[in-house]
Design an enzyme around this catalytic site. Structure first.
Site, PDB file in Angstrom:
ATOM      1  N   ASP A  93      49.056  39.404  44.370  1.00 35.27           N
ATOM      2  CA  ASP A  93      47.737  39.603  43.757  1.00 35.27           C
ATOM      3  C   ASP A  93      47.656  41.042  43.283  1.00 35.27           C
ATOM      4  O   ASP A  93      47.098  41.919  43.951  1.00 35.27           O
ATOM      5  CB  ASP A  93      46.640  39.283  44.758  1.00 35.27           C
ATOM      6  CG  ASP A  93      45.281  39.134  44.095  1.00 35.27           C
ATOM      7  OD1 ASP A  93      45.196  39.328  42.862  1.00 35.27           O
ATOM      8  OD2 ASP A  93      44.305  38.819  44.800  1.00 35.27           O
ATOM      9  N   ALA A  94      48.231  41.296  42.098  1.00 33.68           N
ATOM     10  CA  ALA A  94      48.322  42.655  41.555  1.00 33.68           C
ATOM     11  C   ALA A  94      47.362  42.892  40.399  1.00 33.68           C
ATOM     12  O   ALA A  94      47.070  44.037  40.064  1.00 33.68           O
ATOM     13  CB  ALA A  94      49.751  42.930  41.096  1.00 33.68           C
ATOM     14  N   LYS A  95      46.913  41.809  39.755  1.00 33.25           N
ATOM     15  CA  LYS A  95      45.953  41.870  38.645  1.00 33.25           C
ATOM     16  C   LYS A  95      46.346  42.900  37.587  1.00 33.25           C
ATOM     17  O   LYS A  95      45.522  43.686  37.119  1.00 33.25           O
ATOM     18  CB  LYS A  95      44.535  42.156  39.152  1.00 33.25           C
ATOM     19  CG  LYS A  95      43.972  41.049  40.046  1.00 33.25           C
ATOM     20  CD  LYS A  95      42.544  41.341  40.451  1.00 33.25           C
ATOM     21  CE  LYS A  95      41.969  40.239  41.311  1.00 33.25           C
ATOM     22  NZ  LYS A  95      42.557  40.195  42.668  1.00 33.25           N
ATOM     23  N   ARG A  96      47.594  42.891  37.188  1.00 31.43           N
ATOM     24  CA  ARG A  96      48.074  43.848  36.199  1.00 31.43           C
ATOM     25  C   ARG A  96      47.650  43.433  34.797  1.00 31.43           C
ATOM     26  O   ARG A  96      47.548  42.240  34.482  1.00 31.43           O
ATOM     27  CB  ARG A  96      49.596  43.990  36.277  1.00 31.43           C
ATOM     28  CG  ARG A  96      50.112  44.624  37.574  1.00 31.43           C
ATOM     29  CD  ARG A  96      49.484  45.989  37.825  1.00 31.43           C
ATOM     30  NE  ARG A  96      50.146  46.729  38.885  1.00 31.43           N
ATOM     31  CZ  ARG A  96      49.634  46.970  40.077  1.00 31.43           C
ATOM     32  NH1 ARG A  96      48.438  46.485  40.380  1.00 31.43           N
ATOM     33  NH2 ARG A  96      50.296  47.685  40.965  1.00 31.43           N
ATOM     34  N   THR A 122      49.133  37.693  39.649  1.00 32.95           N
ATOM     35  CA  THR A 122      47.858  37.625  38.937  1.00 32.95           C
ATOM     36  C   THR A 122      47.830  38.674  37.834  1.00 32.95           C
ATOM     37  O   THR A 122      48.467  39.725  37.945  1.00 32.95           O
ATOM     38  CB  THR A 122      46.664  37.840  39.885  1.00 32.95           C
ATOM     39  OG1 THR A 122      46.814  39.090  40.561  1.00 32.95           O
ATOM     40  CG2 THR A 122      46.564  36.703  40.895  1.00 32.95           C
TER      41      THR A 122
END
Length: 270
Positions: A93-96, A122
């Site tokens: 869950d890094a949301k890059r 993510t």
């Protein structure tokens, strides 16, 4: 490597749709009697890996490792490797989200051959969906998946995500763009999914997505497992829970029992 969507569908069919999270928040570290440093992070993560070994997919929250710098990233790498050794798919869950060569570098880190590369990651599309192309390409080339933020539960989200772009909300346009990627791939279960919060009262139409839907916010954030049936017309719904389960720690048996209870509650989604 077999496409992520196919591996995910098989794992969910065998082990259920619940995706436990590993969120070593400082408050939880203290509650578990652990130090807020790399040693505490390691003990916390090791307990989670053991407790969640029987689940289809587990989601480490990258930010809580990143907060400890290089030592935290080293713990994250070991944690993801241990989950994979246990046969669990890993969703980072890094949301890059970025553009051009910077996005390509993020893609290599999280979906390429880097030690940080996970089975899926993510990503945020809010620099324009096209900005994600390097990540989508790298993930496809390595048999990995991407979960794209569409409609999130935070109160600030709707000001952007529910804005109208042409005849659709921005969130719906993200879902439709992901659906187009999955159609082009031609797999029974697409490897690109979306993130839609469990507390979103009017989710986008997910019936043509062709891929998985990650649904955070069940439990502590107010989302109800029994409200996820037929969620936006999605065919593969993956509720993800973190603190609702992690508060049961630090005992591995208690963690596993809490996660299995929630897994049983959402078993009907498969």
């Amino acid at each position: 490597m077999e496409a992520f969507g196919q591996r995910l569908a098989a794992a969910v069919s065998e082990r259920g749709p619940l995706c436990p999270g590993i969120d070593p928040h400082p408050e939880l570290l203290r509650a578990w009697g652990l130090s807020a440093d790399a040693d505490g992070l390691t003990a916390f993560s090791d307990a989670c890996v053991t407790a969640f070994a029987g689940f289809a997919m587990v989601k480490p929250q990258v930010a809580f490792f990143e907060a400890y710098g290089s030592a935290g990233f080293a713990v994250l790498e070991r944690t993801m490797a241990a989950l994979r050794d246990a046969g669990v798919l890993v969703l980072a869950d890094a949301k890059r989200g970025d553009i051009g060569s910077t996005m390509a570098a993020y893609a290599e880190a999280w979906a390429g051959d880097s030690p940080l590369a996970a089975d899926a990651v993510t990503a945020s599309p809010y620099l324009g969906f096209g900005s994600l192309q390097p990540l989508l390409d790298t993930a496809a080339a390595h048999g990995r998946g991407v979960f794209v933020l569409a409609a999130t539960s935070n109160p600030e989200g709707p000001s952007v995500q529910r804005a109208i772009a042409g005849s659709r909300t921005v969130a719906q346009s993200v879902v439709d763009d992901v659906a187009a990627v999955n159609r082009a791939a031609g797999q029974p279960t697409g490897s690109v999914g979306v993130v839609v919060g469990a507390t979103v009262t009017d989710p986008p139409d997910l019936s043509a997505l062709g891929g998985p839907v990650l649904v955070p916010g069940v439990g502590a954030q107010g989302g109800r497992a029994d409200a996820l049936g037929g969620f936006g017309g999605a065919r593969l719904v993956l509720p993800t829970v973190s603190r609702e389960v992690l508060r049961a720690g630090p005992t591995v048996a208690d963690l596993r029992a809490a996660a299995e209870r929630l897994r049983d509650e959402v078993a009907y989604l498969t």
